[in-house]
Motif scaffolding. Structure first.
Motif, mmCIF file in Angstrom:
data_model
loop_
_atom_site.group_PDB
_atom_site.id
_atom_site.type_symbol
_atom_site.label_atom_id
_atom_site.label_comp_id
_atom_site.label_asym_id
_atom_site.label_seq_id
_atom_site.Cartn_x
_atom_site.Cartn_y
_atom_site.Cartn_z
ATOM 1 N N ASP A 107 1.050 -1.069 -0.240
ATOM 2 C CA ASP A 107 -0.490 0.005 0.141
ATOM 3 C C ASP A 107 1.071 1.177 0.157
ATOM 4 O O ASP A 107 0.535 2.171 -1.307
ATOM 5 N N ILE A 108 1.396 1.277 1.148
ATOM 6 C CA ILE A 108 2.939 2.228 0.750
ATOM 7 C C ILE A 108 3.038 3.140 -0.400
ATOM 8 O O ILE A 108 3.288 3.806 -0.432
ATOM 9 N N VAL A 109 3.944 1.545 -1.117
ATOM 10 C CA VAL A 109 4.869 2.008 -2.353
ATOM 11 C C VAL A 109 4.114 2.655 -2.929
ATOM 12 O O VAL A 109 4.370 3.399 -4.502
ATOM 13 N N ALA A 110 3.459 1.671 -3.190
ATOM 14 C CA ALA A 110 2.080 2.321 -4.587
ATOM 15 C C ALA A 110 0.976 3.597 -4.488
ATOM 16 O O ALA A 110 1.545 4.170 -5.152
ATOM 17 N N THR A 142 -6.074 4.790 -1.129
ATOM 18 C CA THR A 142 -6.431 4.011 -1.817
ATOM 19 C C THR A 142 -8.146 3.628 -1.844
ATOM 20 O O THR A 142 -8.745 3.501 -0.549
ATOM 21 N N ALA A 143 -8.705 3.462 -2.500
ATOM 22 C CA ALA A 143 -9.681 3.442 -2.905
ATOM 23 C C ALA A 143 -9.831 1.538 -3.693
ATOM 24 O O ALA A 143 -11.578 1.314 -3.218
ATOM 25 N N SER A 144 -9.714 0.845 -3.794
ATOM 26 C CA SER A 144 -9.919 -0.502 -3.821
ATOM 27 C C SER A 144 -8.450 -1.019 -3.727
ATOM 28 O O SER A 144 -6.964 -0.860 -4.037
ATOM 29 N N VAL A 145 -8.471 -2.018 -3.645
ATOM 30 C CA VAL A 145 -7.278 -3.330 -4.035
ATOM 31 C C VAL A 145 -8.230 -4.669 -4.360
ATOM 32 O O VAL A 145 -8.758 -5.128 -4.094
ATOM 33 N N ASP A 146 -7.262 -4.582 -5.534
ATOM 34 C CA ASP A 146 -7.678 -6.350 -6.148
ATOM 35 C C ASP A 146 -7.291 -7.450 -5.936
ATOM 36 O O ASP A 146 -6.334 -7.092 -4.658
ATOM 37 N N GLU A 147 -7.216 -8.708 -6.013
ATOM 38 C CA GLU A 147 -6.917 -9.608 -5.273
ATOM 39 C C GLU A 147 -5.410 -9.661 -5.920
ATOM 40 O O GLU A 147 -5.423 -9.299 -6.597
ATOM 41 N N LEU A 148 -5.574 -10.147 -3.540
ATOM 42 C CA LEU A 148 -3.158 -10.475 -3.190
ATOM 43 C C LEU A 148 -3.399 -11.982 -3.263
ATOM 44 O O LEU A 148 -4.248 -12.765 -2.276
ATOM 45 N N ASN A 149 -2.355 -12.058 -4.372
ATOM 46 C CA ASN A 149 -2.366 -13.620 -3.830
ATOM 47 C C ASN A 149 -0.653 -13.803 -3.051
ATOM 48 O O ASN A 149 0.113 -13.010 -3.620
ATOM 49 N N SER A 186 -8.479 8.694 -10.199
ATOM 50 C CA SER A 186 -7.868 7.060 -10.340
ATOM 51 C C SER A 186 -6.722 7.018 -11.344
ATOM 52 O O SER A 186 -6.987 7.103 -12.737
ATOM 53 N N MET A 187 -6.475 6.105 -10.565
ATOM 54 C CA MET A 187 -4.813 5.540 -10.882
ATOM 55 C C MET A 187 -5.652 4.055 -10.325
ATOM 56 O O MET A 187 -4.988 4.025 -9.518
ATOM 57 N N GLU A 188 -4.895 3.167 -11.552
ATOM 58 C CA GLU A 188 -4.073 1.672 -11.073
ATOM 59 C C GLU A 188 -2.728 1.834 -11.028
ATOM 60 O O GLU A 188 -1.955 1.818 -12.354
ATOM 61 N N VAL A 189 -2.173 1.600 -9.932
ATOM 62 C CA VAL A 189 -1.252 1.135 -9.862
ATOM 63 C C VAL A 189 -1.044 -0.108 -9.175
ATOM 64 O O VAL A 189 -1.845 -0.581 -8.677
ATOM 65 N N GLY A 190 0.564 -1.075 -10.228
ATOM 66 C CA GLY A 190 0.344 -2.358 -10.311
ATOM 67 C C GLY A 190 2.055 -2.054 -9.293
ATOM 68 O O GLY A 190 2.769 -1.588 -9.210
ATOM 69 N N VAL A 191 2.281 -3.469 -8.220
ATOM 70 C CA VAL A 191 3.052 -4.174 -7.760
ATOM 71 C C VAL A 191 3.261 -4.969 -7.771
ATOM 72 O O VAL A 191 2.650 -6.097 -7.783
ATOM 73 N N ILE A 192 5.020 -5.236 -8.064
ATOM 74 C CA ILE A 192 4.989 -6.344 -8.083
ATOM 75 C C ILE A 192 6.384 -6.942 -6.990
ATOM 76 O O ILE A 192 6.919 -5.855 -6.679
ATOM 77 N N PHE A 225 -5.441 4.058 -6.202
ATOM 78 C CA PHE A 225 -5.010 5.565 -6.069
ATOM 79 C C PHE A 225 -6.512 6.421 -6.220
ATOM 80 O O PHE A 225 -6.736 7.053 -7.854
ATOM 81 N N VAL A 226 -7.240 7.628 -5.493
ATOM 82 C CA VAL A 226 -7.567 8.536 -5.821
ATOM 83 C C VAL A 226 -7.551 9.587 -5.503
ATOM 84 O O VAL A 226 -6.791 9.767 -4.654
#
Ligand SMILES: CC(C)(COP(=O)(O)OP(=O)(O)OC[C@H]1O[C@@H](n2cnc3c(N)ncnc32)[C@H](O)[C@@H]1OP(=O)(O)O)[C@@H](O)C(=O)NCCC(=O)NCCS
Length: 146
Positions: free
Chosen positions: A28-31, A45-52, A76-82, A103-104
């Motif tokens: 969450d922080i890096v995003a 943070t508005a939403s977090v998709d499925e996290l595996n 809003s923006m979609e942020v991808g985190v690897i 994120f908004v």
């Protein structure tokens, strides 16, 4: 944007594995920092998709979190985190998680405010840009009605 963390005893469970909640916090922080850098605004943070969780991350390992803005919409923006983990013995890094967060950007009064667009250049960026729209349509379908 890339950050690294060292897994310390306080970050682990009884099996010596990194706690899921701690990893979610780091994600969450890096995003959030990525979104704030892109928009120049405070972002929530508005939403977090499925996290595996693909594999455990062990005490003493180094965790690398790489965040990128896949696409900006209006406010809003979609942020991808690897997330990758590396052992101390020089083993190659392994992919441990990936996540998509929305994120908004907010103005000083806490209202959503437009953000600059993302212009994808590489093939990889274009693929992520296109996929981000598909994911947005899916997640907004599940959004709670106002
Ligand atoms: C996120 C939030 C600002 C959205 O407010 P809202 O009144 O629903 O605003 P809007 O309907 O105008 O939507 C604003 C944007 O948020 C997006 N959005 C809202 N809910 C969303 C959700 N569940 N998933 C993905 N995007 C969402 C909308 O698509 C819109 O994006 P766009 O402008 O790019 O199209 C509001 O719900 C909020 O403050 N939530 C709490 C956030 C929070 O506390 N997070 C944890 C701490 S950071």
């Amino acid at each position: 944007m890339i950050t690294t963390q060292l897994v310390l005893p306080n970050d682990t469970n009884q099996l010596g594995n990194l706690l899921g909640g701690t990893l979610m916090h780091w994600i969450d922080i890096v995003a959030a920092i990525s979104a704030q850098r892109h928009s120049g605004r405070v972002c929530v943070t508005a939403s977090v998709d499925e996290l595996n969780f693909h594999c455990p991350i062990k005490l003493g390992e180094i965790v690398t979190l790489q965040a990128s803005i896949n696409r900006a919409f209006t406010t809003s923006m979609e942020v991808g985190v690897i997330v990758t983990a590396t052992g101390a013995q020089g083993h190659p890094p392994r992919r441990a998680n990936n996540a998509y967060l929305t994120f908004v950007a907010l103005d000083a009064d806490g209202h959503p405010v437009p953000v600059p667009p993302i212009i994808p250049e590489t093939e990889d960026e274009k693929r992520r840009y296109d996929k981000a729209l598909e994911r947005r349509q899916l997640r907004l379908r599940h959004r709670r009605p106002k």
